[in-house]
Scaffold this motif. Structure first.
Motif, PDB file in Angstrom:
ATOM      1  N   SER A   9       2.709   5.019  -4.968  1.00  0.00           N
ATOM      2  CA  SER A   9       4.138   5.386  -4.884  1.00  0.00           C
ATOM      3  C   SER A   9       5.018   4.254  -4.381  1.00  0.00           C
ATOM      4  N   GLY A  10       4.423   3.117  -4.002  1.00  0.00           N
ATOM      5  CA  GLY A  10       5.251   2.115  -3.328  1.00  0.00           C
ATOM      6  C   GLY A  10       4.900   0.684  -3.689  1.00  0.00           C
ATOM      7  N   ASN A  11       4.680  -0.098  -2.651  1.00  0.00           N
ATOM      8  CA  ASN A  11       4.474  -1.535  -2.779  1.00  0.00           C
ATOM      9  C   ASN A  11       3.289  -1.895  -3.679  1.00  0.00           C
ATOM     10  N   GLY A  12       2.197  -1.164  -3.520  1.00  0.00           N
ATOM     11  CA  GLY A  12       1.047  -1.414  -4.377  1.00  0.00           C
ATOM     12  C   GLY A  12       0.154  -2.559  -3.931  1.00  0.00           C
ATOM     13  N   SER A  13       0.187  -2.902  -2.641  1.00  0.00           N
ATOM     14  CA  SER A  13      -0.697  -3.985  -2.190  1.00  0.00           C
ATOM     15  C   SER A  13      -2.164  -3.583  -2.337  1.00  0.00           C
ATOM     16  N   ASN A  14      -2.455  -2.302  -2.220  1.00  0.00           N
ATOM     17  CA  ASN A  14      -3.841  -1.861  -2.436  1.00  0.00           C
ATOM     18  C   ASN A  14      -4.218  -1.905  -3.917  1.00  0.00           C
ATOM     19  N   PHE A  15      -3.291  -1.584  -4.791  1.00  0.00           N
ATOM     20  CA  PHE A  15      -3.547  -1.783  -6.221  1.00  0.00           C
ATOM     21  C   PHE A  15      -3.911  -3.252  -6.460  1.00  0.00           C
ATOM     22  N   LEU A  86      -6.443   6.874  -5.399  1.00  0.00           N
ATOM     23  CA  LEU A  86      -5.112   6.999  -4.809  1.00  0.00           C
ATOM     24  C   LEU A  86      -4.909   5.854  -3.822  1.00  0.00           C
ATOM     25  N   ALA A  87      -3.809   5.124  -4.004  1.00  0.00           N
ATOM     26  CA  ALA A  87      -3.534   3.964  -3.149  1.00  0.00           C
ATOM     27  C   ALA A  87      -2.062   4.016  -2.744  1.00  0.00           C
ATOM     28  N   GLY A  88      -1.795   4.798  -1.703  1.00  0.00           N
ATOM     29  CA  GLY A  88      -0.410   4.960  -1.277  1.00  0.00           C
ATOM     30  C   GLY A  88       0.353   5.904  -2.192  1.00  0.00           C
ATOM     31  N   PHE A  89      -0.353   6.889  -2.745  1.00  0.00           N
ATOM     32  CA  PHE A  89       0.306   7.925  -3.562  1.00  0.00           C
ATOM     33  C   PHE A  89       0.691   9.052  -2.603  1.00  0.00           C
ATOM     34  N   MET A  90       1.998   9.284  -2.454  1.00  0.00           N
ATOM     35  CA  MET A  90       2.451  10.138  -1.365  1.00  0.00           C
ATOM     36  C   MET A  90       2.685  11.595  -1.788  1.00  0.00           C
ATOM     37  N   ARG A  91       1.756  12.129  -2.561  1.00  0.00           N
ATOM     38  CA  ARG A  91       1.863  13.506  -3.018  1.00  0.00           C
ATOM     39  C   ARG A  91       0.503  14.173  -2.973  1.00  0.00           C
ATOM     40  N   ASN A 107      -9.222   8.488  -1.937  1.00  0.00           N
ATOM     41  CA  ASN A 107      -7.954   8.105  -1.309  1.00  0.00           C
ATOM     42  C   ASN A 107      -8.241   7.150  -0.155  1.00  0.00           C
ATOM     43  N   ILE A 108      -7.232   6.342   0.180  1.00  0.00           N
ATOM     44  CA  ILE A 108      -7.320   5.526   1.391  1.00  0.00           C
ATOM     45  C   ILE A 108      -6.186   5.951   2.308  1.00  0.00           C
ATOM     46  N   HIS A 109      -6.507   6.055   3.597  1.00  0.00           N
ATOM     47  CA  HIS A 109      -5.533   6.571   4.553  1.00  0.00           C
ATOM     48  C   HIS A 109      -5.543   5.698   5.811  1.00  0.00           C
ATOM     49  N   PRO A 110      -4.339   5.349   6.317  1.00  0.00           N
ATOM     50  CA  PRO A 110      -4.278   4.397   7.439  1.00  0.00           C
ATOM     51  C   PRO A 110      -4.450   5.028   8.820  1.00  0.00           C
ATOM     52  N   SER A 111      -5.530   5.786   9.004  1.00  0.00           N
ATOM     53  CA  SER A 111      -5.895   6.256  10.352  1.00  0.00           C
ATOM     54  C   SER A 111      -7.385   6.553  10.340  1.00  0.00           C
ATOM     55  N   PRO A 117      -3.655  12.845  10.050  1.00  0.00           N
ATOM     56  CA  PRO A 117      -3.455  12.987   8.602  1.00  0.00           C
ATOM     57  C   PRO A 117      -1.963  12.996   8.284  1.00  0.00           C
ATOM     58  N   GLY A 118      -1.641  12.917   6.995  1.00  0.00           N
ATOM     59  CA  GLY A 118      -0.250  13.082   6.566  1.00  0.00           C
ATOM     60  C   GLY A 118       0.549  11.804   6.614  1.00  0.00           C
ATOM     61  N   LYS A 119       1.863  11.983   6.653  1.00  0.00           N
ATOM     62  CA  LYS A 119       2.777  10.836   6.540  1.00  0.00           C
ATOM     63  C   LYS A 119       2.791   9.966   7.791  1.00  0.00           C
ATOM     64  N   MET A 144      -4.774  18.173   3.032  1.00  0.00           N
ATOM     65  CA  MET A 144      -4.049  16.924   3.296  1.00  0.00           C
ATOM     66  C   MET A 144      -4.977  15.974   4.056  1.00  0.00           C
ATOM     67  N   ASP A 145      -5.562  14.998   3.325  1.00  0.00           N
ATOM     68  CA  ASP A 145      -6.451  14.006   3.937  1.00  0.00           C
ATOM     69  C   ASP A 145      -7.663  14.635   4.626  1.00  0.00           C
ATOM     70  N   THR A 146      -8.241  15.648   3.974  1.00  0.00           N
ATOM     71  CA  THR A 146      -9.347  16.389   4.595  1.00  0.00           C
ATOM     72  C   THR A 146     -10.698  16.207   3.907  1.00  0.00           C
ATOM     73  N   ILE A 169      -4.175  -3.227   9.680  1.00  0.00           N
ATOM     74  CA  ILE A 169      -4.579  -2.089   8.845  1.00  0.00           C
ATOM     75  C   ILE A 169      -4.584  -2.487   7.372  1.00  0.00           C
ATOM     76  N   HIS A 170      -3.533  -3.169   6.948  1.00  0.00           N
ATOM     77  CA  HIS A 170      -3.501  -3.572   5.540  1.00  0.00           C
ATOM     78  C   HIS A 170      -4.627  -4.550   5.218  1.00  0.00           C
ATOM     79  N   ASP A 171      -4.893  -5.487   6.121  1.00  0.00           N
ATOM     80  CA  ASP A 171      -5.998  -6.428   5.878  1.00  0.00           C
ATOM     81  C   ASP A 171      -7.321  -5.670   5.714  1.00  0.00           C
ATOM     82  N   ILE A 172      -7.543  -4.710   6.585  1.00  0.00           N
ATOM     83  CA  ILE A 172      -8.774  -3.912   6.497  1.00  0.00           C
ATOM     84  C   ILE A 172      -8.806  -3.145   5.175  1.00  0.00           C
ATOM     85  N   GLU A 173      -7.688  -2.515   4.837  1.00  0.00           N
ATOM     86  CA  GLU A 173      -7.640  -1.727   3.592  1.00  0.00           C
ATOM     87  C   GLU A 173      -8.017  -2.566   2.379  1.00  0.00           C
ATOM     88  N   HIS A 174      -7.447  -3.770   2.334  1.00  0.00           N
ATOM     89  CA  HIS A 174      -7.622  -4.607   1.145  1.00  0.00           C
ATOM     90  C   HIS A 174      -9.067  -5.052   0.965  1.00  0.00           C
TER      91      HIS A 174
HETATM   92  C1  GAR Z   1      -1.428   2.201   2.613  1.00  0.00           C
HETATM   93  O1  GAR Z   1      -1.422   1.788   3.962  1.00  0.00           O
HETATM   94  C2  GAR Z   1      -2.153   3.511   2.459  1.00  0.00           C
HETATM   95  O2  GAR Z   1      -3.229   3.631   3.344  1.00  0.00           O
HETATM   96  C3  GAR Z   1      -1.081   4.495   2.796  1.00  0.00           C
HETATM   97  O3  GAR Z   1       0.067   3.980   2.165  1.00  0.00           O
HETATM   98  C4  GAR Z   1       0.003   2.551   2.166  1.00  0.00           C
HETATM   99  C5  GAR Z   1       0.314   2.047   0.776  1.00  0.00           C
HETATM  100  O4  GAR Z   1       0.462   0.663   0.774  1.00  0.00           O
HETATM  101  N1  GAR Z   1      -1.407   5.795   2.310  1.00  0.00           N
HETATM  102  C6  GAR Z   1      -1.062   6.931   2.930  1.00  0.00           C
HETATM  103  O5  GAR Z   1      -0.410   6.961   3.955  1.00  0.00           O
HETATM  104  C7  GAR Z   1      -1.555   8.207   2.258  1.00  0.00           C
HETATM  105  N2  GAR Z   1      -1.341   9.347   3.080  1.00  0.00           N
HETATM  106  P1  GAR Z   1       0.469  -0.143  -0.605  1.00  0.00           P
HETATM  107  O6  GAR Z   1       1.490   0.546  -1.525  1.00  0.00           O
HETATM  108  O7  GAR Z   1       0.914  -1.525  -0.253  1.00  0.00           O
HETATM  109  O8  GAR Z   1      -0.905  -0.086  -1.192  1.00  0.00           O
END
Ligand code: GAR
Length: 191
Positions: A9-15, A86-91, A107-111, A117-119, A144-146, A169-174
């Motif tokens: 849904s956003g920046n897409g750094s995980n994509f 799912l990589a930052g898909f907020m639905r 899915n990947i979740h930053p906690s 869980p959640g936003k 929700m993130d369960t 967190i982003h470094d770890i995710e990537h």
């Molecule tokens: C990531 O930190 C991901 O874990 C989080 O959104 C960010 C997306 O970043 N996802 C959630 O919070 C899902 N509940 P990105 O668009 O740069 O990949």
């Protein structure tokens, strides 16, 4: 090679991290489609640069979640997609996609789930004064993130500010996302 669709849904750094891993051999998979619910999301720019097909839709143009998810299932099947990433898909994913891709949605979740869980999980972590921050890769179920946890990594917050925690967190995710998907897919192929 496993065919993936990345939902963002956003920046897409995980994509980007996943795509890069498919290009240099760390992730034996092919991202065949990027799906976004935000027609202005930067992930579309990244998909274009990477020459990955993208599809954006506005949920408001559909009568219901069921309606847009049925439309998505058609697109996904047409593209031969096997797994949804799912990589930052907020639905929340609904029953139509869950049934079509049973046990094949991650899915990947930053906690460190089940905490926060959640936003804005990072904001929640800091506001709660938690000792540890981190990242979870998990299967998606109707909650929700369960869903079942696949991999987790954490580090002490230690009074670090939001910017620093976020960067870690982003470094770890990537790293963690491509790594755990690679393990998951190679396990699947050997059963
Ligand atoms: C990531 O930190 C991901 O874990 C989080 O959104 C960010 C997306 O970043 N996802 C959630 O919070 C899902 N509940 P990105 O668009 O740069 O990949």
């Amino acid at each position: 090679r496993t065919k993936l669709a990345v939902f963002a849904s956003g920046n897409g750094s995980n994509f980007q991290a996943l795509y890069d891993a498919t290009q240099d051999g760390r992730l034996d998979a092919e991202i065949v489609l990027v799906i976004t619910d935000k027609p202005s999301a930067f992930v579309l720019e990244r998909a274009k640069q990477a020459e990955v097909s993208a599809f954006s839709f506005n949920p408001r143009d559909y009568e219901s979640k069921q309606a847009y998810e049925s439309m998505l299932v058609e697109k996904l099947e047409e593209a031969g997609v096997e797994w949804l990433v799912l990589a930052g898909f907020m639905r929340l994913i609904g029953p139509v996609l869950l049934t079509a891709y049973e046990n094949r949605i991650v899915n990947i979740h930053p906690s460190v789930l089940p905490a926060f869980p959640g936003k804005d999980a990072i904001g929640q972590t800091l506001a709660a004064g938690a000792e540890m921050a981190g990242v979870t890769v998990h299967f998606v179920d109707e909650g929700m993130d369960t869903g079942m946890i696949i991999a987790q990594r954490s580090f002490p917050v230690n009074g670090q500010n939001r910017e620093t925690v976020e960067r870690k967190i982003h470094d770890i995710e990537h790293q963690l996302y491509p790594e755990s998907l690679q393990q998951l897919f190679s396990r699947q192929q050997s059963v």
